[in-house]
Write a protein that holds these residues in place. Structure first.
Motif, PDB file in Angstrom:
ATOM      1  N   ILE A 379      -0.230 113.809  77.802  1.00 26.58           N
ATOM      2  CA  ILE A 379      -1.318 112.875  78.095  1.00 26.58           C
ATOM      3  C   ILE A 379      -0.790 111.456  77.946  1.00 26.58           C
ATOM      4  O   ILE A 379      -0.219 111.117  76.900  1.00 26.58           O
ATOM      5  CB  ILE A 379      -2.510 113.095  77.149  1.00 26.58           C
ATOM      6  N   THR A 380      -0.980 110.637  78.971  1.00 24.77           N
ATOM      7  CA  THR A 380      -0.387 109.299  78.933  1.00 24.77           C
ATOM      8  C   THR A 380      -1.205 108.293  78.128  1.00 24.77           C
ATOM      9  O   THR A 380      -0.644 107.397  77.511  1.00 24.77           O
ATOM     10  CB  THR A 380      -0.200 108.760  80.366  1.00 24.77           C
ATOM     11  N   HIS A 381      -2.530 108.413  78.115  1.00 22.37           N
ATOM     12  CA  HIS A 381      -3.387 107.455  77.412  1.00 22.37           C
ATOM     13  C   HIS A 381      -3.425 107.791  75.921  1.00 22.37           C
ATOM     14  O   HIS A 381      -3.816 108.904  75.546  1.00 22.37           O
ATOM     15  CB  HIS A 381      -4.798 107.485  77.996  1.00 22.37           C
ATOM     16  N   PRO A 382      -3.030 106.879  75.023  1.00 17.07           N
ATOM     17  CA  PRO A 382      -2.903 107.203  73.589  1.00 17.07           C
ATOM     18  C   PRO A 382      -4.190 107.726  72.955  1.00 17.07           C
ATOM     19  O   PRO A 382      -4.165 108.724  72.218  1.00 17.07           O
ATOM     20  CB  PRO A 382      -2.474 105.877  72.961  1.00 17.07           C
ATOM     21  N   ASP A 383      -5.328 107.072  73.205  1.00 18.65           N
ATOM     22  CA  ASP A 383      -6.582 107.507  72.589  1.00 18.65           C
ATOM     23  C   ASP A 383      -7.025 108.862  73.138  1.00 18.65           C
ATOM     24  O   ASP A 383      -7.498 109.730  72.389  1.00 18.65           O
ATOM     25  CB  ASP A 383      -7.676 106.468  72.826  1.00 18.65           C
ATOM     26  N   PHE A 384      -6.881 109.036  74.441  1.00 16.64           N
ATOM     27  CA  PHE A 384      -7.228 110.319  75.052  1.00 16.64           C
ATOM     28  C   PHE A 384      -6.317 111.419  74.519  1.00 16.64           C
ATOM     29  O   PHE A 384      -6.764 112.538  74.236  1.00 16.64           O
ATOM     30  CB  PHE A 384      -7.117 110.195  76.568  1.00 16.64           C
ATOM     31  N   ARG A 385      -5.048 111.105  74.355  1.00 15.07           N
ATOM     32  CA  ARG A 385      -4.094 112.075  73.813  1.00 15.07           C
ATOM     33  C   ARG A 385      -4.515 112.532  72.418  1.00 15.07           C
ATOM     34  O   ARG A 385      -4.497 113.727  72.114  1.00 15.07           O
ATOM     35  CB  ARG A 385      -2.689 111.467  73.770  1.00 15.07           C
ATOM     36  N   ARG A 386      -4.903 111.574  71.566  1.00 15.62           N
ATOM     37  CA  ARG A 386      -5.308 111.946  70.201  1.00 15.62           C
ATOM     38  C   ARG A 386      -6.539 112.845  70.216  1.00 15.62           C
ATOM     39  O   ARG A 386      -6.629 113.797  69.425  1.00 15.62           O
ATOM     40  CB  ARG A 386      -5.573 110.683  69.379  1.00 15.62           C
ATOM     41  N   ALA A 387      -7.476 112.570  71.098  1.00 11.87           N
ATOM     42  CA  ALA A 387      -8.682 113.399  71.178  1.00 11.87           C
ATOM     43  C   ALA A 387      -8.342 114.816  71.631  1.00 11.87           C
ATOM     44  O   ALA A 387      -8.842 115.802  71.064  1.00 11.87           O
ATOM     45  CB  ALA A 387      -9.682 112.752  72.134  1.00 11.87           C
TER      46      ALA A 387
END
Length: 417
Positions: A379-387
Protein backbone atom coordinates in the motif's frame (compact mmCIF):
# COMPACT_ATOMS: atom_id res chain seq x y z
CA UNK A 1 38.51 -6.72 -16.07
CA UNK A 2 34.92 -7.13 -17.27
CA UNK A 3 32.26 -4.65 -16.18
CA UNK A 4 29.92 -5.52 -13.39
CA UNK A 5 26.56 -6.57 -14.87
CA UNK A 6 23.62 -4.19 -14.51
CA UNK A 7 20.11 -5.30 -13.54
CA UNK A 8 17.13 -3.73 -15.28
CA UNK A 9 13.45 -4.19 -14.45
CA UNK A 10 10.81 -3.12 -16.95
CA UNK A 11 7.09 -3.63 -17.53
CA UNK A 12 5.70 -4.80 -20.86
CA UNK A 13 2.06 -4.54 -21.95
CA UNK A 14 1.91 -7.67 -24.08
CA UNK A 15 3.01 -11.21 -23.47
CA UNK A 16 4.35 -11.16 -27.02
CA UNK A 17 7.20 -9.01 -25.67
CA UNK A 18 8.45 -11.91 -23.52
CA UNK A 19 10.29 -14.94 -24.93
CA UNK A 20 8.06 -17.99 -24.51
CA UNK A 21 10.86 -20.50 -23.90
CA UNK A 22 12.51 -18.30 -21.26
CA UNK A 23 9.19 -17.69 -19.52
CA UNK A 24 8.54 -21.43 -19.29
CA UNK A 25 12.08 -22.15 -18.10
CA UNK A 26 11.67 -19.72 -15.21
CA UNK A 27 8.08 -20.70 -14.43
CA UNK A 28 8.24 -24.49 -14.24
CA UNK A 29 10.48 -27.53 -14.15
CA UNK A 30 9.97 -30.24 -16.70
CA UNK A 31 6.95 -32.17 -15.42
CA UNK A 32 8.97 -35.38 -15.08
CA UNK A 33 11.58 -33.53 -13.00
CA UNK A 34 9.15 -31.71 -10.71
CA UNK A 35 9.39 -32.07 -6.95
CA UNK A 36 7.25 -31.08 -3.98
CA UNK A 37 9.61 -28.15 -3.43
CA UNK A 38 9.42 -27.06 -7.09
CA UNK A 39 6.23 -28.48 -8.61
CA UNK A 40 4.91 -28.05 -12.14
CA UNK A 41 1.78 -25.91 -12.54
CA UNK A 42 -0.13 -25.46 -15.81
CA UNK A 43 -1.25 -22.03 -14.61
CA UNK A 44 2.32 -20.72 -14.84
CA UNK A 45 2.78 -21.72 -18.47
CA UNK A 46 3.29 -19.08 -21.15
CA UNK A 47 0.56 -20.79 -23.19
CA UNK A 48 -2.05 -20.22 -20.46
CA UNK A 49 -1.32 -16.49 -20.17
CA UNK A 50 -1.13 -16.07 -23.93
CA UNK A 51 -4.54 -17.70 -24.34
CA UNK A 52 -6.00 -15.32 -21.75
CA UNK A 53 -4.59 -12.32 -23.60
CA UNK A 54 -5.06 -13.33 -27.23
CA UNK A 55 -8.62 -14.58 -26.67
CA UNK A 56 -9.69 -11.19 -25.34
CA UNK A 57 -10.34 -12.56 -21.85
CA UNK A 58 -7.68 -10.65 -19.84
CA UNK A 59 -7.07 -7.44 -21.79
CA UNK A 60 -7.40 -3.67 -21.38
CA UNK A 61 -11.03 -3.75 -22.54
CA UNK A 62 -12.00 -6.12 -19.71
CA UNK A 63 -10.03 -4.20 -17.08
CA UNK A 64 -6.87 -6.35 -17.22
CA UNK A 65 -4.08 -4.32 -18.83
CA UNK A 66 -0.81 -6.25 -18.99
CA UNK A 67 2.07 -4.86 -16.94
CA UNK A 68 4.26 -7.96 -16.89
CA UNK A 69 7.50 -7.36 -15.04
CA UNK A 70 10.68 -8.56 -16.74
CA UNK A 71 14.05 -8.49 -14.97
CA UNK A 72 17.16 -8.70 -17.17
CA UNK A 73 20.91 -8.40 -16.75
CA UNK A 74 23.28 -6.68 -19.14
CA UNK A 75 26.37 -8.12 -20.80
CA UNK A 76 29.29 -8.53 -18.44
CA UNK A 77 30.61 -10.70 -15.68
CA UNK A 78 28.16 -13.52 -15.02
CA UNK A 79 29.53 -14.35 -11.57
CA UNK A 80 26.71 -14.69 -9.08
CA UNK A 81 23.99 -14.95 -11.71
CA UNK A 82 21.88 -17.80 -12.99
CA UNK A 83 21.78 -16.23 -16.46
CA UNK A 84 24.14 -17.02 -19.34
CA UNK A 85 26.29 -14.47 -21.13
CA UNK A 86 24.87 -12.56 -24.05
CA UNK A 87 23.41 -9.23 -25.00
CA UNK A 88 20.97 -7.45 -22.71
CA UNK A 89 18.08 -8.38 -25.01
CA UNK A 90 19.13 -12.04 -25.19
CA UNK A 91 16.28 -14.14 -23.69
CA UNK A 92 18.90 -16.07 -21.70
CA UNK A 93 19.55 -12.90 -19.69
CA UNK A 94 15.98 -12.67 -18.44
CA UNK A 95 16.34 -13.51 -14.75
CA UNK A 96 12.78 -13.15 -13.56
CA UNK A 97 9.19 -12.51 -14.68
CA UNK A 98 6.04 -11.49 -12.83
CA UNK A 99 2.69 -11.83 -14.63
CA UNK A 100 1.08 -8.55 -13.61
CA UNK A 101 -1.89 -6.39 -14.58
CA UNK A 102 -3.02 -2.80 -14.17
CA UNK A 103 -6.63 -3.15 -13.07
CA UNK A 104 -9.61 -0.82 -13.00
CA UNK A 105 -11.79 -3.08 -10.83
CA UNK A 106 -11.50 -6.02 -8.42
CA UNK A 107 -13.42 -8.67 -10.35
CA UNK A 108 -12.06 -12.12 -11.17
CA UNK A 109 -9.52 -12.17 -8.32
CA UNK A 110 -11.14 -14.20 -5.49
CA UNK A 111 -9.25 -12.24 -2.82
CA UNK A 112 -11.73 -9.54 -1.97
CA UNK A 113 -10.61 -5.95 -1.43
CA UNK A 114 -13.84 -4.14 -2.30
CA UNK A 115 -14.07 -2.90 1.30
CA UNK A 116 -10.57 -1.44 1.07
CA UNK A 117 -11.47 0.36 -2.16
CA UNK A 118 -14.66 1.77 -0.67
CA UNK A 119 -12.93 2.99 2.51
CA UNK A 120 -10.04 4.62 0.64
CA UNK A 121 -12.30 6.40 -1.81
CA UNK A 122 -14.66 7.62 0.92
CA UNK A 123 -11.58 9.12 2.56
CA UNK A 124 -10.82 11.02 -0.66
CA UNK A 125 -8.31 8.60 -2.18
CA UNK A 126 -8.26 6.95 -5.60
CA UNK A 127 -8.02 3.18 -5.29
CA UNK A 128 -8.16 2.29 -9.00
CA UNK A 129 -6.15 1.59 -11.04
CA UNK A 130 -4.16 -0.87 -8.96
CA UNK A 131 -1.52 -3.49 -9.77
CA UNK A 132 -2.42 -7.17 -9.54
CA UNK A 133 0.20 -9.91 -9.77
CA UNK A 134 -1.81 -13.06 -10.30
CA UNK A 135 -3.25 -15.57 -12.74
CA UNK A 136 -6.50 -13.99 -13.95
CA UNK A 137 -9.72 -15.73 -12.90
CA UNK A 138 -7.72 -18.54 -11.25
CA UNK A 139 -7.73 -18.95 -7.44
CA UNK A 140 -4.94 -21.55 -7.46
CA UNK A 141 -1.92 -21.37 -5.18
CA UNK A 142 1.49 -21.31 -6.82
CA UNK A 143 4.57 -19.25 -7.63
CA UNK A 144 3.86 -15.72 -8.79
CA UNK A 145 7.46 -14.44 -8.96
CA UNK A 146 8.98 -16.61 -11.68
CA UNK A 147 12.71 -16.97 -11.06
CA UNK A 148 13.38 -20.65 -11.69
CA UNK A 149 14.99 -22.87 -9.09
CA UNK A 150 18.67 -21.95 -9.40
CA UNK A 151 21.15 -21.08 -6.68
CA UNK A 152 20.18 -17.40 -6.79
CA UNK A 153 16.40 -17.80 -6.95
CA UNK A 154 15.84 -16.27 -3.50
CA UNK A 155 17.93 -13.22 -4.33
CA UNK A 156 16.21 -12.74 -7.68
CA UNK A 157 12.80 -13.09 -6.04
CA UNK A 158 13.58 -10.25 -3.64
CA UNK A 159 14.82 -8.07 -6.48
CA UNK A 160 11.52 -8.62 -8.25
CA UNK A 161 9.66 -7.76 -5.05
CA UNK A 162 11.53 -4.47 -4.92
CA UNK A 163 10.93 -3.90 -8.62
CA UNK A 164 7.20 -4.34 -8.17
CA UNK A 165 7.19 -1.69 -5.45
CA UNK A 166 9.14 0.65 -7.73
CA UNK A 167 6.68 0.17 -10.60
CA UNK A 168 3.82 0.78 -8.18
CA UNK A 169 5.34 4.12 -7.15
CA UNK A 170 6.21 5.13 -10.72
CA UNK A 171 2.66 4.47 -11.94
CA UNK A 172 1.22 6.36 -8.93
CA UNK A 173 -1.23 3.56 -8.17
CA UNK A 174 -2.73 3.00 -4.74
CA UNK A 175 -1.61 -0.56 -4.20
CA UNK A 176 -0.12 -3.82 -5.41
CA UNK A 177 -1.65 -7.24 -4.70
CA UNK A 178 0.06 -10.62 -5.17
CA UNK A 179 -2.54 -13.32 -4.62
CA UNK A 180 -2.58 -17.10 -4.06
CA UNK A 181 1.13 -17.29 -3.31
CA UNK A 182 3.18 -20.28 -2.32
CA UNK A 183 4.51 -20.30 1.25
CA UNK A 184 8.14 -19.42 0.51
CA UNK A 185 7.22 -16.36 -1.54
CA UNK A 186 4.72 -15.17 1.06
CA UNK A 187 7.23 -15.43 3.89
CA UNK A 188 9.97 -13.71 1.88
CA UNK A 189 7.74 -10.82 0.88
CA UNK A 190 6.54 -10.39 4.44
CA UNK A 191 10.17 -9.98 5.48
CA UNK A 192 10.52 -7.46 2.62
CA UNK A 193 7.79 -5.21 4.03
CA UNK A 194 4.70 -6.47 2.23
CA UNK A 195 1.48 -6.81 4.23
CA UNK A 196 0.43 -10.44 4.64
CA UNK A 197 -3.10 -11.73 4.23
CA UNK A 198 -4.65 -15.17 4.67
CA UNK A 199 -7.89 -16.77 3.51
CA UNK A 200 -9.41 -20.22 3.30
CA UNK A 201 -10.05 -22.87 0.66
CA UNK A 202 -10.93 -26.56 0.80
CA UNK A 203 -8.44 -29.06 -0.64
CA UNK A 204 -8.41 -32.85 -0.76
CA UNK A 205 -5.11 -34.36 0.38
CA UNK A 206 -3.92 -37.81 -0.67
CA UNK A 207 -2.90 -39.83 2.38
CA UNK A 208 -1.32 -42.57 0.30
CA UNK A 209 -4.65 -44.04 -0.85
CA UNK A 210 -4.46 -46.89 -3.35
CA UNK A 211 -8.08 -46.58 -4.43
CA UNK A 212 -11.24 -44.55 -3.84
CA UNK A 213 -12.39 -47.30 -1.46
CA UNK A 214 -9.23 -46.72 0.61
CA UNK A 215 -10.22 -43.07 0.90
CA UNK A 216 -13.75 -44.02 1.93
CA UNK A 217 -12.37 -46.36 4.59
CA UNK A 218 -10.67 -43.37 6.26
CA UNK A 219 -14.02 -41.60 6.74
CA UNK A 220 -16.52 -41.94 9.53
CA UNK A 221 -19.27 -44.45 8.84
CA UNK A 222 -21.95 -41.81 8.31
CA UNK A 223 -19.88 -39.77 5.87
CA UNK A 224 -18.79 -42.88 3.99
CA UNK A 225 -22.40 -44.01 3.53
CA UNK A 226 -23.45 -40.54 2.41
CA UNK A 227 -20.78 -40.36 -0.29
CA UNK A 228 -21.72 -43.80 -1.60
CA UNK A 229 -25.35 -42.69 -1.72
CA UNK A 230 -24.47 -39.50 -3.57
CA UNK A 231 -22.33 -41.29 -6.14
CA UNK A 232 -25.07 -43.83 -6.84
CA UNK A 233 -27.73 -41.12 -6.96
CA UNK A 234 -25.74 -38.99 -9.39
CA UNK A 235 -25.87 -41.73 -12.03
CA UNK A 236 -29.59 -42.40 -11.52
CA UNK A 237 -30.64 -38.89 -12.52
CA UNK A 238 -33.55 -36.85 -11.27
CA UNK A 239 -36.13 -39.39 -12.46
CA UNK A 240 -34.26 -42.33 -10.92
CA UNK A 241 -34.16 -44.13 -14.25
CA UNK A 242 -30.37 -44.13 -14.50
CA UNK A 243 -28.53 -43.83 -17.77
CA UNK A 244 -26.02 -41.16 -16.77
CA UNK A 245 -22.42 -42.06 -17.53
CA UNK A 246 -19.17 -40.26 -16.81
CA UNK A 247 -16.34 -39.71 -19.29
CA UNK A 248 -12.85 -38.27 -18.73
CA UNK A 249 -11.48 -36.40 -21.73
CA UNK A 250 -7.93 -35.14 -22.22
CA UNK A 251 -5.38 -34.63 -24.98
CA UNK A 252 -6.76 -35.44 -28.42
CA UNK A 253 -10.22 -36.04 -26.92
CA UNK A 254 -10.62 -32.26 -26.61
CA UNK A 255 -12.19 -31.51 -29.97
CA UNK A 256 -13.84 -28.26 -30.99
CA UNK A 257 -17.21 -29.98 -30.68
CA UNK A 258 -16.42 -30.88 -27.08
CA UNK A 259 -15.33 -27.29 -26.37
CA UNK A 260 -18.57 -25.97 -27.89
CA UNK A 261 -20.52 -28.14 -25.49
CA UNK A 262 -18.43 -27.28 -22.45
CA UNK A 263 -18.60 -23.57 -23.22
CA UNK A 264 -22.40 -23.76 -23.05
CA UNK A 265 -22.01 -25.22 -19.56
CA UNK A 266 -19.59 -22.46 -18.60
CA UNK A 267 -21.84 -19.71 -19.93
CA UNK A 268 -24.83 -21.07 -18.00
CA UNK A 269 -22.94 -21.09 -14.69
CA UNK A 270 -21.21 -17.77 -15.37
CA UNK A 271 -24.41 -15.99 -16.24
CA UNK A 272 -26.03 -17.17 -13.01
CA UNK A 273 -23.05 -16.48 -10.72
CA UNK A 274 -21.30 -13.44 -12.13
CA UNK A 275 -23.72 -11.93 -14.64
CA UNK A 276 -21.02 -11.84 -17.30
CA UNK A 277 -18.65 -14.81 -17.74
CA UNK A 278 -14.96 -13.91 -17.80
CA UNK A 279 -13.59 -16.26 -20.45
CA UNK A 280 -14.30 -16.19 -24.18
CA UNK A 281 -14.98 -19.20 -26.39
CA UNK A 282 -11.66 -18.58 -28.16
CA UNK A 283 -9.79 -19.12 -24.87
CA UNK A 284 -10.83 -22.78 -24.77
CA UNK A 285 -9.76 -23.41 -28.35
CA UNK A 286 -6.36 -21.92 -27.63
CA UNK A 287 -5.64 -23.95 -24.50
CA UNK A 288 -7.00 -27.03 -26.26
CA UNK A 289 -4.47 -26.49 -29.01
CA UNK A 290 -1.43 -25.62 -26.89
CA UNK A 291 -1.81 -27.47 -23.57
CA UNK A 292 -4.34 -30.27 -24.02
CA UNK A 293 -2.13 -32.70 -22.09
CA UNK A 294 -2.59 -30.52 -19.00
CA UNK A 295 -6.39 -30.50 -19.18
CA UNK A 296 -8.95 -32.98 -17.89
CA UNK A 297 -12.63 -32.56 -18.72
CA UNK A 298 -15.02 -34.67 -16.66
CA UNK A 299 -18.22 -34.91 -18.67
CA UNK A 300 -21.60 -36.45 -17.79
CA UNK A 301 -23.66 -37.95 -20.62
CA UNK A 302 -27.34 -38.90 -20.74
CA UNK A 303 -29.27 -40.24 -23.74
CA UNK A 304 -26.24 -39.89 -25.96
CA UNK A 305 -25.43 -36.24 -25.24
CA UNK A 306 -23.41 -34.36 -22.68
CA UNK A 307 -25.47 -32.67 -19.98
CA UNK A 308 -22.81 -31.48 -17.50
CA UNK A 309 -19.07 -31.09 -17.20
CA UNK A 310 -16.14 -29.72 -15.19
CA UNK A 311 -12.70 -28.60 -16.32
CA UNK A 312 -9.56 -29.51 -14.37
CA UNK A 313 -5.90 -28.68 -14.94
CA UNK A 314 -3.23 -31.27 -14.23
CA UNK A 315 -0.05 -30.34 -12.36
CA UNK A 316 2.79 -32.59 -11.28
CA UNK A 317 1.43 -32.88 -7.72
CA UNK A 318 -2.00 -31.23 -7.83
CA UNK A 319 -5.21 -31.51 -9.81
CA UNK A 320 -6.79 -28.06 -10.04
CA UNK A 321 -10.57 -28.06 -10.38
CA UNK A 322 -11.98 -24.95 -12.07
CA UNK A 323 -15.33 -24.39 -13.80
CA UNK A 324 -18.46 -26.51 -13.78
CA UNK A 325 -21.71 -26.20 -15.67
CA UNK A 326 -24.74 -28.15 -16.84
CA UNK A 327 -27.77 -28.00 -19.10
CA UNK A 328 -29.76 -30.48 -17.00
CA UNK A 329 -30.14 -30.46 -13.23
CA UNK A 330 -29.68 -33.86 -11.57
CA UNK A 331 -29.28 -34.56 -7.83
CA UNK A 332 -25.66 -35.02 -6.68
CA UNK A 333 -24.27 -34.75 -10.23
CA UNK A 334 -22.27 -31.64 -9.30
CA UNK A 335 -20.58 -33.53 -6.46
CA UNK A 336 -19.76 -36.50 -8.67
CA UNK A 337 -18.39 -34.52 -11.61
CA UNK A 338 -16.47 -31.91 -9.62
CA UNK A 339 -15.35 -33.63 -6.41
CA UNK A 340 -15.50 -37.41 -6.47
CA UNK A 341 -14.18 -37.85 -10.01
CA UNK A 342 -11.32 -35.46 -9.16
CA UNK A 343 -10.41 -37.48 -6.07
CA UNK A 344 -10.54 -40.74 -8.03
CA UNK A 345 -8.37 -39.30 -10.81
CA UNK A 346 -5.82 -37.98 -8.31
CA UNK A 347 -5.56 -41.37 -6.61
CA UNK A 348 -5.27 -43.21 -9.93
CA UNK A 349 -2.45 -40.90 -11.08
CA UNK A 350 -0.57 -40.51 -7.82
CA UNK A 351 -1.36 -36.81 -7.32
CA UNK A 352 -1.03 -35.43 -3.82
CA UNK A 353 -3.77 -32.82 -3.78
CA UNK A 354 -6.99 -31.64 -5.38
CA UNK A 355 -7.65 -27.90 -5.25
CA UNK A 356 -11.33 -27.49 -5.99
CA UNK A 357 -11.44 -23.71 -6.33
CA UNK A 358 -12.59 -20.92 -4.05
CA UNK A 359 -15.02 -21.11 -1.12
CA UNK A 360 -17.46 -23.93 -0.52
CA UNK A 361 -17.91 -25.25 3.02
CA UNK A 362 -20.05 -28.04 1.53
CA UNK A 363 -16.80 -29.61 0.32
CA UNK A 364 -15.88 -30.57 3.89
CA UNK A 365 -18.35 -33.48 4.04
CA UNK A 366 -16.82 -34.77 0.79
CA UNK A 367 -13.28 -35.07 2.13
CA UNK A 368 -11.95 -31.60 1.27
CA UNK A 369 -10.29 -30.08 4.32
CA UNK A 370 -9.76 -26.36 5.11
CA UNK A 371 -6.41 -24.94 4.02
CA UNK A 372 -4.87 -21.50 4.40
CA UNK A 373 -4.27 -19.48 1.22
CA UNK A 374 -1.94 -16.47 1.20
CA UNK A 375 -1.49 -13.11 -0.47
CA UNK A 376 0.82 -10.13 -0.07
CA UNK A 377 -0.02 -6.45 -0.46
CA UNK A 378 1.90 -3.21 -0.86
CA UNK A 379 0.00 0.00 0.00
CA UNK A 380 1.56 3.29 -1.07
CA UNK A 381 -0.39 5.71 1.18
CA UNK A 382 1.10 5.59 4.75
CA UNK A 383 -2.15 6.13 6.68
CA UNK A 384 -4.10 3.72 4.48
CA UNK A 385 -1.30 1.18 4.86
CA UNK A 386 -1.47 1.37 8.66
CA UNK A 387 -5.24 0.85 8.61
CA UNK A 388 -4.97 -2.18 6.32
CA UNK A 389 -2.08 -3.59 8.36
CA UNK A 390 -4.16 -3.42 11.55
CA UNK A 391 -7.12 -5.05 9.81
CA UNK A 392 -5.00 -7.88 8.40
CA UNK A 393 -3.45 -8.68 11.78
CA UNK A 394 -6.93 -9.30 13.19
CA UNK A 395 -8.12 -11.08 10.07
CA UNK A 396 -5.23 -13.58 10.15
CA UNK A 397 -6.12 -14.58 13.71
CA UNK A 398 -9.78 -15.02 12.75
CA UNK A 399 -8.93 -17.14 9.69
CA UNK A 400 -6.64 -19.38 11.74
CA UNK A 401 -9.30 -19.92 14.39
CA UNK A 402 -12.00 -20.63 11.84
CA UNK A 403 -9.77 -23.07 10.00
CA UNK A 404 -9.06 -25.02 13.18
CA UNK A 405 -12.72 -25.06 14.18
CA UNK A 406 -13.88 -26.34 10.79
CA UNK A 407 -11.15 -29.01 10.70
CA UNK A 408 -12.45 -30.38 14.00
CA UNK A 409 -15.69 -31.22 12.19
CA UNK A 410 -14.03 -32.99 9.28
CA UNK A 411 -15.43 -36.26 7.89
CA UNK A 412 -12.48 -38.46 8.81
CA UNK A 413 -12.39 -41.01 11.63
CA UNK A 414 -11.14 -39.64 14.89
CA UNK A 415 -7.85 -41.01 16.16
CA UNK A 416 -9.45 -42.64 19.20
CA UNK A 417 -12.39 -44.15 17.35
Amino acid sequence: MSERPQIAISAVNSIDDVDAARWDALANPEKAEASAAFPYSPFQRYAFFKALEKSGSAVRETGWMGQHLVMTRSTGDTEGSDAMEGTSDDPANVMGIVPCYLKTHSQGEYVFDHGWADAFERAGGRYYPKLQATVPFTPASGRKLLVGNGAHADRNRLMLAGGLQQVCEELSVSSLHITFMEDGEWTALGDHGYLQRTDQQFHWLNDGYGSFDDFLAALSSRKRKNIKKEREGALKGRDGAGGITIERLTGSDLTEEVWDTFYRFYMDTGARKWGQPYLTRAFYSMIGETMAEDILLVMAKRNGRYVAGAINFIGSHTLFGRHWGCTEDHPFLHFEVCYYQAIEYAIDHGLQCVEAGAQGGHKLARGYMPQITKSAHYITHPDFRRAVEDYLARERVAVERENAAIADHGPFKKANS
